[in-house]
Design a protein around this motif. Structure first.
Motif, PDB file in Angstrom:
ATOM      1  N   GLY B  32       0.827  -1.216   0.000  1.00  0.00           N
ATOM      2  CA  GLY B  32       0.000   0.000   0.000  1.00  0.00           C
ATOM      3  C   GLY B  32       0.853   1.256   0.000  1.00  0.00           C
ATOM      4  O   GLY B  32       0.346   2.357  -0.223  1.00  0.00           O
ATOM      5  N   GLY B  33       2.168   1.094   0.269  1.00  0.00           N
ATOM      6  CA  GLY B  33       3.066   2.250   0.216  1.00  0.00           C
ATOM      7  C   GLY B  33       3.136   2.848  -1.178  1.00  0.00           C
ATOM      8  O   GLY B  33       3.335   4.047  -1.336  1.00  0.00           O
ATOM      9  N   PHE B  60       2.926  -9.075   3.250  1.00  0.00           N
ATOM     10  CA  PHE B  60       2.807 -10.476   2.849  1.00  0.00           C
ATOM     11  C   PHE B  60       3.716 -10.764   1.670  1.00  0.00           C
ATOM     12  O   PHE B  60       4.267 -11.839   1.522  1.00  0.00           O
ATOM     13  CB  PHE B  60       1.348 -10.768   2.488  1.00  0.00           C
ATOM     14  CG  PHE B  60       1.069 -12.219   2.218  1.00  0.00           C
ATOM     15  CD1 PHE B  60       1.047 -13.136   3.261  1.00  0.00           C
ATOM     16  CD2 PHE B  60       0.838 -12.663   0.927  1.00  0.00           C
ATOM     17  CE1 PHE B  60       0.789 -14.481   3.011  1.00  0.00           C
ATOM     18  CE2 PHE B  60       0.582 -14.011   0.675  1.00  0.00           C
ATOM     19  CZ  PHE B  60       0.560 -14.920   1.717  1.00  0.00           C
ATOM     20  N   THR B  61       3.896  -9.755   0.816  1.00  0.00           N
ATOM     21  CA  THR B  61       4.687  -9.954  -0.404  1.00  0.00           C
ATOM     22  C   THR B  61       6.122  -9.430  -0.268  1.00  0.00           C
ATOM     23  O   THR B  61       6.924  -9.574  -1.179  1.00  0.00           O
ATOM     24  CB  THR B  61       4.008  -9.250  -1.602  1.00  0.00           C
ATOM     25  OG1 THR B  61       3.632  -7.930  -1.188  1.00  0.00           O
ATOM     26  CG2 THR B  61       2.780 -10.002  -2.049  1.00  0.00           C
ATOM     27  N   GLY B  62       6.423  -8.772   0.875  1.00  0.00           N
ATOM     28  CA  GLY B  62       7.789  -8.332   1.122  1.00  0.00           C
ATOM     29  C   GLY B  62       8.162  -6.967   0.580  1.00  0.00           C
ATOM     30  O   GLY B  62       9.322  -6.586   0.591  1.00  0.00           O
ATOM     31  N   HIS B  63       7.174  -6.204   0.104  1.00  0.00           N
ATOM     32  CA  HIS B  63       7.481  -4.872  -0.423  1.00  0.00           C
ATOM     33  C   HIS B  63       7.526  -3.839   0.698  1.00  0.00           C
ATOM     34  O   HIS B  63       6.690  -3.849   1.590  1.00  0.00           O
ATOM     35  CB  HIS B  63       6.443  -4.454  -1.469  1.00  0.00           C
ATOM     36  CG  HIS B  63       6.549  -5.265  -2.728  1.00  0.00           C
ATOM     37  ND1 HIS B  63       5.609  -6.223  -3.076  1.00  0.00           N
ATOM     38  CD2 HIS B  63       7.483  -5.274  -3.688  1.00  0.00           C
ATOM     39  CE1 HIS B  63       5.970  -6.784  -4.216  1.00  0.00           C
ATOM     40  NE2 HIS B  63       7.116  -6.222  -4.617  1.00  0.00           N
ATOM     41  N   ASN B  64       8.512  -2.943   0.610  1.00  0.00           N
ATOM     42  CA  ASN B  64       8.665  -1.906   1.627  1.00  0.00           C
ATOM     43  C   ASN B  64       8.932  -0.567   0.940  1.00  0.00           C
ATOM     44  O   ASN B  64       9.881  -0.428   0.174  1.00  0.00           O
ATOM     45  CB  ASN B  64       9.831  -2.271   2.566  1.00  0.00           C
ATOM     46  CG  ASN B  64       9.917  -1.334   3.755  1.00  0.00           C
ATOM     47  OD1 ASN B  64       9.570  -0.156   3.652  1.00  0.00           O
ATOM     48  ND2 ASN B  64      10.384  -1.852   4.885  1.00  0.00           N
ATOM     49  N   GLY B 135      -1.253  -5.006  -3.444  1.00  0.00           N
ATOM     50  CA  GLY B 135      -0.597  -6.245  -3.055  1.00  0.00           C
ATOM     51  C   GLY B 135      -1.482  -7.457  -3.264  1.00  0.00           C
ATOM     52  O   GLY B 135      -2.369  -7.467  -4.107  1.00  0.00           O
ATOM     53  N   SER B 136      -1.231  -8.469  -2.457  1.00  0.00           N
ATOM     54  CA  SER B 136      -1.914  -9.748  -2.619  1.00  0.00           C
ATOM     55  C   SER B 136      -3.377  -9.664  -2.190  1.00  0.00           C
ATOM     56  O   SER B 136      -3.761  -8.808  -1.392  1.00  0.00           O
ATOM     57  CB  SER B 136      -1.194 -10.789  -1.772  1.00  0.00           C
ATOM     58  OG  SER B 136      -2.024 -11.908  -1.611  1.00  0.00           O
TER      59      SER B 136
END
Lengths: 323, 201
Positions: B32-33, B60-64, B135-136
């Motif tokens: 959501g970032g 959950f998907t590892g995005h930052n 995301g997911s």
């Protein structure tokens, strides 16, 4: 319970009190003493007032308790340069007389999700607030009232509310000097505050503009303009898709009233464009719909796929509804 | 975009600045970032200066997107290690917020839904809130038997950590609970489970 006959209730005038130099309060009950139809805070009653050969249909807010339907109370301000309905109420109607009235409808209900209710009223605009505060008070909701009057002799109804609710009521103008400032009242309110305004057009416009200026969204701003009530306008015709009936709506009646007069039925509840019960699908339209309800969203209005027959009209050569 | 045949699933928006608001609160989680960066980019300097950002780095998907979010001159950026912490932070911020505030939410359905529960408890109306899914599409599932909430459910059949029953995830989303409903999968014949499948995440 009292039932409407040909759409009208028969109400006997039980008591008339002068509460200000211009406002009379009328207490009405069913001719046969039975319970009257229930209503919620903010509802109004359309009273049929005989004026010579004509019948005026004036809407007055119910100001008695929504929890006591043994009687209704309305307040009527005498408007000498008006359409003579209020003058007839003041000069011709006496205790013991019987008046015809419609079923109460609510165009000005209180929000069920508000965390705080903020009322701003001017003059006779206080009448719907009487019943709204009664409802909120019994529910234990958080509320406050700011009421502006023109002077001490006009403040009687304000003092009644001050007696009932104490510090939650602030009066302005009763002392000949204090003035109500809408921006001060609306500023710095917590999330979930709902504002209700009833009074002169100038006051309504002022509150709406101040609230918008403070970033309030429309869903939290409520107002009632009496001059907009009812459904009168240019005649038009409508086709009911299921029966194929073509119905003419006269200038003096609503689409719903015209359909009922022709012997058909549509679902309805408030008859004032507030509840959405009569919402009907528009199947064909050649022209434009004059949406007058408080129910449909702005995007619903634009699509012209729905209409509220109790208040809305159309300027059209063809209108077919799914009824 | 989240387009499914599930009628009860919320219809999400696209985050854009709501110019009528005087104060802005933007909360996001993980992926959501990205929509949040887009929102802040579209804001005027005045809007940025009246915006509080809450960001949870749990994903959950590892995005930052934290380092990108730190580039904006917002009024305040609050960072949280977990989604539940961020939702709690949102509660604190909304408690002090005034009328005229606009809320922006971005991230997983569970994050948006639980944040929306908080916003609703403060009386915020839909026209004061924008929500964008990112995301997911893993689901938050509420167990109809023990009331346990399971986050990030990706399969049709799973064992409820609360009551250890085999649950089947129904395609019914509750906005009030901010979750899909999970019901006992083998109630007719104990032990006979329907075919498992990956949810349309």
């Amino acid at each position: 319970m009292s039932e409407a006959q040909h759409g009208a209730l028969q109400l006997q005038v039980k008591r008339i009190e002068a509460v200000t130099p211009e406002i009379n309060r009328y207490t009405l009950c069913a001719v046969d003493g039975s319970w009257l139809p229930a209503f919620s805070g903010g509802s109004h009653l359309t009273v049929l007032i005989p004026v010579g050969e004509e019948t005026k249909r004036n809407a007055y807010s119910l100001m008695s308790s929504p929890y006591d339907t043994s009687e209704y109370q309305i307040a009527v301000r005498r408007v000498d340069d008006g359409k003579r309905g209020s003058v007839a109420m003041h000069s011709s109607v006496r205790e013991g007389d019987v008046l015809l009235a419609g079923i109460p409808a609510n165009l000005f209900p209180v929000s069920k999700h508000a965390r705080h209710h903020l009322f701003i009223a001017g003059g006779v605009g206080i009448t719907p607030v009487f019943a709204q505060l009664e409802e909120l008070s019994l529910k234990g909701s958080s509320f406050e009232l700011h009421l502006a009057v023109r002077g001490p002799e006009h403040a009687a109804l304000g003092y009644e509310l001050k007696d009932r609710y104490g510090d939650r009521v602030t009066l302005y103008g009763h002392d000949g000097q204090s003035r109500l400032n809408t921006l001060d009242i609306l500023a710095g309110r917590p999330l979930g505050t709902h504002a209700y305004v009833c009074g002169p057009t100038r006051m309504i416009d002022d509150v709406v503009a101040s609230a918008h200026g403070l970033g309030w969204s429309d869903s939290n701003i409520h107002f009632e303009r009496f001059d907009d009530l009812g459904s009168t306008g240019d005649p038009f015709s409508v086709t009911l898709a299921r029966s194929g009936a073509v119905i003419e709506v006269s200038p003096e009646q609503s689409l719903l009233e015209a359909v009922e007069e022709a012997g058909h039925t549509l679902p309805y509840l408030c008859r004032g464009g507030a509840c959405g019960e009569c919402e009907t699908e528009v199947l064909e339209l050649e022209g434009t719909i004059d949406h007058r309800d408080d129910w449909l969203s702005e995007s619903d209005r634009c699509t012209n796929k729905l209409i509220l027959p109790c208040v809305s009209r159309a300027t059209c050569t063809k209108l077919v509804i799914n009824a | 975009m989240l387009i499914t045949g599930i009628k009860s699933r919320p219809v999400y928006d696209e985050l854009t600045p709501m110019a009528s608001g005087l104060n802005h609160i933007a909360a996001a989680q993980g992926s959501g970032g990205k929509p949040l960066v887009r929102l802040l980019t579209a804001m005027t300097p005045e809007q940025l200066a009246s915006t509080t950002v809450l960001y949870s780095t749990e994903s959950f998907t590892g995005h930052n997107f934290l380092s990108e979010l730190q580039q904006f001159a917002v009024r305040e950026l609050r960072v949280f290690p977990g989604n539940a912490d961020a939702v709690g932070g949102l509660d604190t911020v909304l408690a002090a917020a005034e009328m005229g505030t606009r809320l922006y939410l971005a991230g997983s359905e569970g994050f948006i839904g639980t944040s929306m529960q908080v916003a609703t408890s403060y009386g915020m109306h839909r026209d004061e809130v924008l929500r964008e899914h990112a995301g997911s599409f893993v689901r938050r599932v509420w167990c109809a038997h023990c009331g346990h909430y399971s986050e990030n459910v990706a399969h049709r059949v799973f064992v409820c950590p609360g009551c250890e029953l085999n649950l089947i995830v129904r395609d019914h989303y509750s906005g009030r609970l901010a979750a899909f409903q999970g019901v006992k999968a083998d109630s007719e014949v104990p032990g006979e489970l329907p075919a498992n499948e990956e949810l349309d995440t």
